[in-house]
Design a protein around this motif. Structure first.
Motif, PDB file in Angstrom:
ATOM      1  N   ALA A  35       0.825  -1.213   0.000  1.00 52.55           N
ATOM      2  CA  ALA A  35       0.000   0.000   0.000  1.00 52.55           C
ATOM      3  C   ALA A  35       0.860   1.265   0.000  1.00 52.55           C
ATOM      4  N   ILE A  36       1.914   1.270   0.793  1.00 53.54           N
ATOM      5  CA  ILE A  36       2.806   2.439   0.821  1.00 53.54           C
ATOM      6  C   ILE A  36       3.503   2.595  -0.527  1.00 53.54           C
ATOM      7  N   GLY A  37       3.947   1.478  -1.088  1.00 54.32           N
ATOM      8  CA  GLY A  37       4.623   1.527  -2.385  1.00 54.32           C
ATOM      9  C   GLY A  37       3.744   2.065  -3.495  1.00 54.32           C
ATOM     10  N   PHE A  38       2.434   1.865  -3.376  1.00 54.83           N
ATOM     11  CA  PHE A  38       1.527   2.385  -4.398  1.00 54.83           C
ATOM     12  C   PHE A  38       1.065   3.807  -4.074  1.00 54.83           C
ATOM     13  N   TRP A  39       0.550   4.030  -2.859  1.00 55.50           N
ATOM     14  CA  TRP A  39      -0.100   5.301  -2.544  1.00 55.50           C
ATOM     15  C   TRP A  39       0.863   6.474  -2.359  1.00 55.50           C
ATOM     16  N   LEU A  40       2.025   6.254  -1.761  1.00 56.15           N
ATOM     17  CA  LEU A  40       2.919   7.383  -1.494  1.00 56.15           C
ATOM     18  C   LEU A  40       3.381   8.072  -2.775  1.00 56.15           C
ATOM     19  N   PRO A  41       3.969   7.352  -3.739  1.00 55.73           N
ATOM     20  CA  PRO A  41       4.379   8.071  -4.953  1.00 55.73           C
ATOM     21  C   PRO A  41       3.195   8.645  -5.734  1.00 55.73           C
ATOM     22  N   THR A  42       2.093   7.889  -5.764  1.00 49.56           N
ATOM     23  CA  THR A  42       0.929   8.345  -6.527  1.00 49.56           C
ATOM     24  C   THR A  42       0.382   9.657  -5.980  1.00 49.56           C
ATOM     25  N   LEU A  43       0.143   9.706  -4.668  1.00 50.86           N
ATOM     26  CA  LEU A  43      -0.484  10.902  -4.104  1.00 50.86           C
ATOM     27  C   LEU A  43       0.506  12.051  -3.908  1.00 50.86           C
ATOM     28  N   VAL A  44       1.808  11.770  -3.788  1.00 51.37           N
ATOM     29  CA  VAL A  44       2.777  12.876  -3.771  1.00 51.37           C
ATOM     30  C   VAL A  44       2.827  13.537  -5.150  1.00 51.37           C
ATOM     31  N   LEU A  45       2.777  12.740  -6.217  1.00 53.46           N
ATOM     32  CA  LEU A  45       2.722  13.328  -7.560  1.00 53.46           C
ATOM     33  C   LEU A  45       1.455  14.147  -7.758  1.00 53.46           C
ATOM     34  N   VAL A  46       0.338  13.657  -7.252  1.00 57.82           N
ATOM     35  CA  VAL A  46      -0.908  14.425  -7.330  1.00 57.82           C
ATOM     36  C   VAL A  46      -0.769  15.705  -6.515  1.00 57.82           C
ATOM     37  N   GLY A  47      -0.127  15.609  -5.344  1.00 50.38           N
ATOM     38  CA  GLY A  47       0.105  16.805  -4.523  1.00 50.38           C
ATOM     39  C   GLY A  47       0.974  17.835  -5.233  1.00 50.38           C
ATOM     40  N   PHE A  48       2.024  17.373  -5.906  1.00 57.63           N
ATOM     41  CA  PHE A  48       2.860  18.298  -6.675  1.00 57.63           C
ATOM     42  C   PHE A  48       2.060  18.942  -7.798  1.00 57.63           C
ATOM     43  N   ALA A  49       1.173  18.167  -8.409  1.00 53.75           N
ATOM     44  CA  ALA A  49       0.381  18.698  -9.521  1.00 53.75           C
ATOM     45  C   ALA A  49      -0.542  19.817  -9.067  1.00 53.75           C
ATOM     46  N   VAL A  50      -1.069  19.723  -7.848  1.00 51.67           N
ATOM     47  CA  VAL A  50      -1.968  20.771  -7.359  1.00 51.67           C
ATOM     48  C   VAL A  50      -1.242  21.804  -6.522  1.00 51.67           C
ATOM     49  N   GLY A  51       0.085  21.612  -6.286  1.00 44.59           N
ATOM     50  CA  GLY A  51       0.872  22.611  -5.579  1.00 44.59           C
ATOM     51  C   GLY A  51       1.028  22.367  -4.094  1.00 44.59           C
ATOM     52  N   TYR A  52       0.581  21.246  -3.576  1.00 41.53           N
ATOM     53  CA  TYR A  52       0.679  20.947  -2.142  1.00 41.53           C
ATOM     54  C   TYR A  52       1.182  19.512  -1.946  1.00 41.53           C
ATOM     55  N   PRO A  53       2.495  19.272  -2.075  1.00 35.99           N
ATOM     56  CA  PRO A  53       3.007  17.902  -1.980  1.00 35.99           C
ATOM     57  C   PRO A  53       2.796  17.267  -0.602  1.00 35.99           C
ATOM     58  N   MET A  54       2.811  18.052   0.465  1.00 36.37           N
ATOM     59  CA  MET A  54       2.616  17.481   1.800  1.00 36.37           C
ATOM     60  C   MET A  54       1.183  17.006   1.997  1.00 36.37           C
ATOM     61  N   VAL A  55       0.243  17.598   1.290  1.00 34.99           N
ATOM     62  CA  VAL A  55      -1.127  17.093   1.336  1.00 34.99           C
ATOM     63  C   VAL A  55      -1.169  15.703   0.712  1.00 34.99           C
ATOM     64  N   GLY A  56      -0.342  15.485  -0.286  1.00 33.65           N
ATOM     65  CA  GLY A  56      -0.234  14.168  -0.883  1.00 33.65           C
ATOM     66  C   GLY A  56       0.307  13.144   0.100  1.00 33.65           C
ATOM     67  N   VAL A  57       1.258  13.531   0.938  1.00 34.59           N
ATOM     68  CA  VAL A  57       1.800  12.622   1.962  1.00 34.59           C
ATOM     69  C   VAL A  57       0.718  12.274   2.977  1.00 34.59           C
TER      70      VAL A  57
END
Length: 118
Positions: A35-57
């Protein structure tokens, strides 16, 4: 005779004990790592896309917890009333049918022969 005392249940285990929703600690660690291997990179990239990478974490943490809960529930339903190692064998058979991995068990039914003619 008062009878011999039985050892506590933890001294006579034949398999890992279930810790959460019928899953052992090694199964939970496997689910968690996946789950960490899938969700962490996926949602950090989404966070970078919207300008808030820590929200992705933070979202990855919540999604990981939800994934562990749901996957443990699924494994609990798969394992209910089945022998030890049932779903591991089921996964191997699925991979065998998809021609990804060979199954180390005999899958043939019917009459057997010694293979030599007399």
């Amino acid at each position: 005779m008062a009878g011999a005392e039985l050892p506590p249940p933890t001294e006579r285990l034949n398999e890992e004990p279930a810790i959460f929703r019928g899953c052992s600690s090694s199964e939970l660690v496997g689910i968690l790592v996946g789950a960490i291997g899938f969700w962490l990179p996926t949602l950090v990239l989404v966070g970078f896309a919207v300008g808030y990478p820590m929200v992705g974490v933070g979202g990855a943490a919540a999604a990981t917890l939800a994934t562990v809960f749901v996957a443990a529930t699924v494994f609990q339903r798969i394992k209910r009333g089945r022998p030890i190692g049932y779903y591991q064998q089921l996964a191997i058979l699925v991979l065998h049918r998809a021609r990804i991995r060979r199954a180390p068990i005999v899958l043939r039914s019917g009459p057997w022969d010694l293979g030599r003619r007399v």
